[in-house]
Design a protein around this motif. Structure first.
Motif, short mmCIF file in Angstrom:
data_model
loop_
_atom_site.label_atom_id
_atom_site.label_comp_id
_atom_site.label_asym_id
_atom_site.label_seq_id
_atom_site.Cartn_x
_atom_site.Cartn_y
_atom_site.Cartn_z
N ALA A 65 0.79 -1.22 0.00
CA ALA A 65 0.00 0.00 0.00
C ALA A 65 0.83 1.28 0.00
O ALA A 65 0.33 2.34 -0.35
CB ALA A 65 -0.94 0.01 1.20
N ALA A 66 2.11 1.18 0.39
CA ALA A 66 2.90 2.40 0.54
C ALA A 66 4.38 2.12 0.36
O ALA A 66 4.86 1.01 0.64
CB ALA A 66 2.66 3.03 1.92
N LEU A 67 5.11 3.12 -0.09
CA LEU A 67 6.54 3.00 -0.28
C LEU A 67 7.25 2.63 1.02
O LEU A 67 8.23 1.88 1.02
CB LEU A 67 7.10 4.32 -0.84
N ALA A 68 6.74 3.11 2.14
CA ALA A 68 7.37 2.82 3.43
C ALA A 68 7.33 1.34 3.79
O ALA A 68 8.08 0.89 4.65
CB ALA A 68 6.69 3.64 4.53
N ALA A 69 6.49 0.58 3.13
CA ALA A 69 6.38 -0.86 3.38
C ALA A 69 7.07 -1.69 2.30
O ALA A 69 7.03 -2.92 2.35
CB ALA A 69 4.92 -1.26 3.48
N ALA A 70 7.71 -1.02 1.34
CA ALA A 70 8.17 -1.70 0.13
C ALA A 70 9.60 -2.22 0.23
O ALA A 70 10.47 -1.58 0.82
CB ALA A 70 8.06 -0.75 -1.05
N SER A 71 9.83 -3.36 -0.42
CA SER A 71 11.17 -3.86 -0.70
C SER A 71 11.56 -3.37 -2.09
O SER A 71 10.87 -3.65 -3.07
CB SER A 71 11.19 -5.39 -0.67
N LEU A 72 12.65 -2.64 -2.15
CA LEU A 72 13.10 -1.99 -3.38
C LEU A 72 14.42 -2.61 -3.84
O LEU A 72 15.36 -2.73 -3.06
CB LEU A 72 13.29 -0.49 -3.12
N PHE A 73 14.48 -2.99 -5.12
CA PHE A 73 15.68 -3.57 -5.69
C PHE A 73 16.18 -2.72 -6.85
O PHE A 73 15.41 -2.05 -7.55
CB PHE A 73 15.40 -4.98 -6.22
N ALA A 74 17.49 -2.76 -7.07
CA ALA A 74 18.14 -2.21 -8.26
C ALA A 74 19.40 -3.03 -8.47
O ALA A 74 19.94 -3.63 -7.53
CB ALA A 74 18.48 -0.74 -8.08
N THR A 75 19.87 -3.07 -9.72
CA THR A 75 21.05 -3.88 -10.00
C THR A 75 22.28 -3.35 -9.29
O THR A 75 23.03 -4.11 -8.66
CB THR A 75 21.30 -3.96 -11.51
N THR A 76 22.51 -2.05 -9.35
CA THR A 76 23.67 -1.43 -8.71
C THR A 76 23.42 0.05 -8.51
O THR A 76 22.80 0.69 -9.38
CB THR A 76 24.96 -1.62 -9.55
N PRO A 77 23.92 0.64 -7.43
CA PRO A 77 23.77 2.09 -7.29
C PRO A 77 24.58 2.86 -8.32
O PRO A 77 24.30 4.04 -8.57
CB PRO A 77 24.28 2.36 -5.86
N ASP A 78 25.55 2.21 -8.95
CA ASP A 78 26.39 2.89 -9.94
C ASP A 78 25.65 3.28 -11.20
O ASP A 78 26.16 4.07 -12.00
CB ASP A 78 27.58 2.00 -10.32
N MET A 79 24.45 2.72 -11.42
CA MET A 79 23.70 3.06 -12.64
C MET A 79 23.01 4.42 -12.55
O MET A 79 22.49 4.92 -13.55
CB MET A 79 22.66 1.98 -12.96
N PHE A 80 23.02 5.03 -11.37
CA PHE A 80 22.35 6.31 -11.18
C PHE A 80 23.39 7.43 -11.12
O PHE A 80 24.28 7.42 -10.27
CB PHE A 80 21.53 6.29 -9.88
N LYS A 81 23.27 8.39 -12.03
CA LYS A 81 24.23 9.49 -12.13
C LYS A 81 23.52 10.83 -11.94
O LYS A 81 22.37 11.01 -12.35
CB LYS A 81 24.91 9.49 -13.50
N GLY A 82 24.21 11.78 -11.32
CA GLY A 82 23.70 13.13 -11.20
C GLY A 82 22.34 13.21 -10.54
O GLY A 82 22.13 12.68 -9.45
N LYS A 83 21.39 13.86 -11.22
CA LYS A 83 20.04 14.01 -10.68
C LYS A 83 19.35 12.66 -10.48
O LYS A 83 18.54 12.51 -9.56
CB LYS A 83 19.20 14.90 -11.58
N ASP A 84 19.69 11.69 -11.32
CA ASP A 84 19.11 10.35 -11.15
C ASP A 84 19.55 9.74 -9.82
O ASP A 84 18.78 9.05 -9.15
CB ASP A 84 19.52 9.43 -12.30
#
Length: 257
Positions: free
Chosen positions: A146-165
């Motif tokens: 129901a909410a982001l506060a309850a969510a499990s969040l995945f990403a491949t690597t933090p290195d894929m996010f640059k600058g504003k991303d």
């Protein structure tokens, strides 16, 4: 679509052929080359994609192909197969079985079927427009969140996010209950299966995300770019995938700042 069953049958054959090409290389001494973007590639990647291309050419020679290893063929065709023979090559070369073969078919730029196949554990998610998502022969569903506060969040690597991303992802990660990295395409299968809630990524190519769209949507989830627009071959490579539309709406607002 009348042809969808034939396309699904071929997609299953493609996954079988890719798996047969990949398995002999897993956890064996293997030469690793660096592509111009410094990402790794192996004989397993190339053998798997070549096997899939041969099958497509023999069954639907007028279809286009967009593959990670050998580039585009007839990219302006109405139907285009989108292939990533090993999504997660860094895991593959490290002996970690969190990688997969991604197979999608796009019609006029929009993915209409997709497969995530893990050839070592023999796990396969199959999605198609108008069909429930199937995992190894049975239907699966995303779980409610129901909410982001309850969510499990995945990403491949933090290195894929640059600058504003990077700042935008940090906001989303800071608001989530749990954040994990490193599962590559396997995370999307877990989301469709109801074990995690969100995948947020950036810097992706169409072969990284096209197969995900029908799999997640067929499991009741939602797949979009960071602005909420549907994903297609022309998308900018930033994806927000959620099992619950409430969480998806919230995370889009957080990403927008």
């Amino acid at each position: 679509m009348v042809e969808l069953d034939a396309f699904l049958a071929l997609a299953t054959e493609l996954a079988d052929a890719a798996g047969a090409a990949i398995r002999p290389y897993f956890r064996t001494p293997l030469a690793v080359a660096d592509k111009p973007d410094l990402t790794p590639v192996t004989a397993a990647d190339r053998a798997a994609e070549a096997a899939m291309r041969r099958l497509i050419a023999s069954r639907f020679p007028a279809h286009g192909i967009l593959g990670e290893e050998f580039g585009p063929e007839r990219a302006d065709a109405g139907f285009v197969w989108v292939l990533d023979p090993i999504d997660g090559t860094k895991s593959f070369i490290s002996g970690v079985p969190l990688f997969g073969t991604l197979i999608a078919l796009a019609h006029e730029g929009r993915p209409i079927l997709g497969i995530i196949d893990q050839p070592i554990s023999r796990e396969r998610w199959v999605g198609a427009a108008g069909h429930a998502t199937i995992f190894n022969g049975r239907a699966v569903r995303c779980r409610p969140c129901a909410a982001l506060a309850a969510a499990s969040l995945f990403a491949t690597t933090p290195d894929m996010f640059k600058g504003k991303d990077a700042a935008a992802f940090a906001r989303a990660a800071g608001a989530a209950k749990l954040v994990r990295f490193g599962a590559d395409c396997y995370a999307y299968g877990l989301l469709a299966h109801g074990f995690i809630d969100l995948v947020i990524e950036a810097s992706l190519k169409p072969y990284d995300f096209s197969a995900i769209v029908p799999i997640v949507e067929g499991a009741g989830g939602v797949a979009s770019d960071w602005h909420g627009a549907p994903l297609g071959l022309a998308s900018d490579g930033r994806v927000a995938i959620a099992g619950d539309r409430r969480t998806h709406k919230e995370v889009l607002a957080v990403l927008a700042g």
